[in-house]
Write an enzyme that holds these catalytic residues in place. Structure first.
Site, PDB file in Angstrom:
ATOM      1  CG  HIS A  36      -2.337  -0.751   1.012  1.00 24.40           C
ATOM      2  ND1 HIS A  36      -2.940  -0.535   2.087  1.00 24.40           N
ATOM      3  CD2 HIS A  36      -2.421  -1.642   0.255  1.00 24.40           C
ATOM      4  CE1 HIS A  36      -4.301  -1.688   1.653  1.00 24.40           C
ATOM      5  NE2 HIS A  36      -3.840  -2.444   0.651  1.00 24.40           N
ATOM      6  CE1 TYR A  60      -6.490  -0.090   4.072  1.00 23.08           C
ATOM      7  CE2 TYR A  60      -6.061   1.726   4.301  1.00 23.08           C
ATOM      8  CZ  TYR A  60      -5.499   0.331   4.215  1.00 23.08           C
ATOM      9  OH  TYR A  60      -4.426  -0.109   4.499  1.00 23.08           O
ATOM     10  CD  GLU A 103      -1.577   1.276   4.858  1.00 20.08           C
ATOM     11  OE1 GLU A 103      -2.564   2.427   4.533  1.00 20.08           O
ATOM     12  OE2 GLU A 103      -2.022  -0.082   4.358  1.00 20.08           O
ATOM     13  CB  SER A 124      13.047  -6.987  -7.663  1.00 21.34           C
ATOM     14  OG  SER A 124      12.144  -7.286  -6.868  1.00 21.34           O
ATOM     15  N   GLY A 174      12.455 -13.809 -10.666  1.00 21.62           N
ATOM     16  CA  GLY A 174      13.139 -14.268  -8.656  1.00 21.62           C
ATOM     17  C   GLY A 174      14.774 -13.499  -8.764  1.00 21.62           C
ATOM     18  CB  VAL A 192       4.969 -14.304  -4.091  1.00 25.19           C
ATOM     19  CG1 VAL A 192       4.101 -13.679  -3.462  1.00 25.19           C
ATOM     20  CG2 VAL A 192       4.189 -14.895  -6.434  1.00 25.19           C
ATOM     21  CG  PHE A 193       8.005 -10.653  -9.312  1.00 23.39           C
ATOM     22  CD1 PHE A 193       8.588 -10.085  -7.718  1.00 23.39           C
ATOM     23  CD2 PHE A 193       8.522 -11.347  -9.728  1.00 23.39           C
ATOM     24  CE1 PHE A 193       9.854  -9.726  -7.769  1.00 23.39           C
ATOM     25  CE2 PHE A 193       9.903 -11.096  -9.454  1.00 23.39           C
ATOM     26  CZ  PHE A 193      10.346 -10.112  -8.808  1.00 23.39           C
TER      27      PHE A 193
END
Length: 402
Positions: free
Chosen positions: A88, A98, A140, A215, A279, A391-392
């Protein structure tokens, strides 16, 4: 912690809500985007929406959080919440959004479950929602403050994206390109931890400003470095194709502050970096950090790929391993070219590697690879808490170990 009354109601209704969440989630997104079409155009990943993976990830997260509240009321699934909060923050999600999500989510729940959603049931699940939402808002807020991305008026997430100039680009393979970028505002490069990612926003031909996470794949002194694999299909590959085909040195990209909860720790114990396919990008960033800081740690790198030609950062893996005093690399190829060991052909098999006691492992790749690698590491005696994964795309594994 849920109130006792709500705990009883949520426990009783969890099977019904959980069983219908796969229907509730897509209806929620339909309602959300009908009321706020800009969210689909400029915030949510259109590829993930088209494939349904975002809906599945949302459903899994809600079900996992509610289950944790009723089965383990004394603890909070912080690992799951941290994963969501970092994503987020990389998108600039704001607290007021929210309330928008809550409105359309509960409309969807009421429409799918009908009369089963009494006032008491709605109140109990509203308590679940705000426990999760407020926990995320607090996490956050701290991340925004740490990154210095609050607006001048204190608005959380107001300054997440900065304009960066593309300094250069480098073709790693036929499918993977690395981009080197610097801030155009004259400010310093942001601090980041090895393994983290940035969000990259591009304006597409139809005017949409789509965002994807990539990444950080290295640590050059005067630039950020991220790598992009060309993804096939529409709309799945619309951003990667745009970056590969249209973005060159001198162009401008909007890039977020670095984020991500899977980052290399600063300990001195053994570390294992295991990846498959693209990865390898965060693992290359971690390995580059270890080499640059002269780490004395035992480092075990594992990578699986289709072939030598598709293996991005192959030369970097070998060179960085050579620089470290106690490092080794294990590579598997499904379709190796030329003379290649038979015991390193096919899928990666971590059960064939000696893993030292006290190892911390970092995994990145497709979900089947992650599941297999994690199971093999646990069988080798690695603690579950010491196995971290990235994990993408939407995390379809959320809640598995929360």
């Amino acid at each position: 912690m849920l109130s006792p009354k709500s705990t009883d109601i949520v426990r009783a209704t969890l099977p019904a809500v959980g069983g219908a969440i796969g229907e509730i989630a897509p209806l929620f997104y339909d309602k959300l985007f009908a009321a706020h079409p800009a969210l689909l155009r400029d915030l949510f990943n259109r590829g993930n929406q088209a494939s349904g993976t975002q809906q599945q990830a949302l459903a899994g997260a809600i079900a996992a959080f509610a289950t944790a509240l009723v089965e383990h009321p004394e603890t909070r699934p912080d690992a799951m919440l941290s994963r969501i909060a970092h994503k987020h923050v990389s998108l600039g999600i704001r607290p007021e959004q929210y309330q928008v999500v809550r409105l359309h989510l509960f409309e969807a729940i009421a429409e799918v479950l009908g009369d089963a959603v009494t006032e008491e049931v709605a109140a109990a699940w509203d308590e679940v929602y705000w426990l999760m939402a407020n926990a995320l808002i607090a996490l956050e807020a701290r991340l925004y403050e740490q990154a210095g991305t609050d607006g001048a008026d204190g608005t959380a997430g107001a300054g997440v994206f900065r304009p960066y100039g593309v300094v250069s680009r480098l073709a790693e393979t036929a499918e993977v390109t690395t981009f080197f970028v610097r801030p155009l505002d004259g400010g310093p490069l942001p601090a980041f931890r090895p393994g983290q990612y940035v969000s990259v926003q591009v304006e597409l031909a139809d005017g949409a400003r789509q965002i994807r996470q990539y990444s950080l794949s290295g640590r050059p002194d005067d630039a950020l470095q991220f790598s992009v694999k060309r993804v096939t299909g529409e709309p799945d590959g619309e951003v990667s194709h745009h970056l590969h085909d249209r973005v060159a040195a001198g162009d401008t990209l909007m890039i977020s502050a670095p984020a991500g909860d899977v980052a290399l720790d600063e300990g001195d114990g053994p570390v294992l970096l295991a990846s498959a396919g693209i990865g390898c990008t965060p693992m290359t960033g971690m390995l580059a950090h270890l080499a640059a800081t002269g780490s004395q740690r035992r480092v075990i790198s594992v990578h699986a790929d289709r072939s030598q030609a598709t293996h991005a950062f192959r030369a970097d893996l070998l060179q960085l391993t050579e620089k470290l005093p106690d490092a080794v690399a294990h590579i598997w190829y499904e379709e190796p070219e030329g003379d290649w060991p038979a015991d390193r052909t096919g899928y990666a098999d971590l059960s064939r590697i000696e893993v030292p006691a006290g190892t911390t492992a970092y995994l990145c790749g497709p979900l089947p690879f992650l599941r297999s690698a994690r199971a093999q590491l646990l069988a080798a005696g690695v603690r579950a808490a010491a196995v971290h994964y990235e994990v993408f795309g939407p995390d379809m594994w959320l809640g598995a170990d929360a």
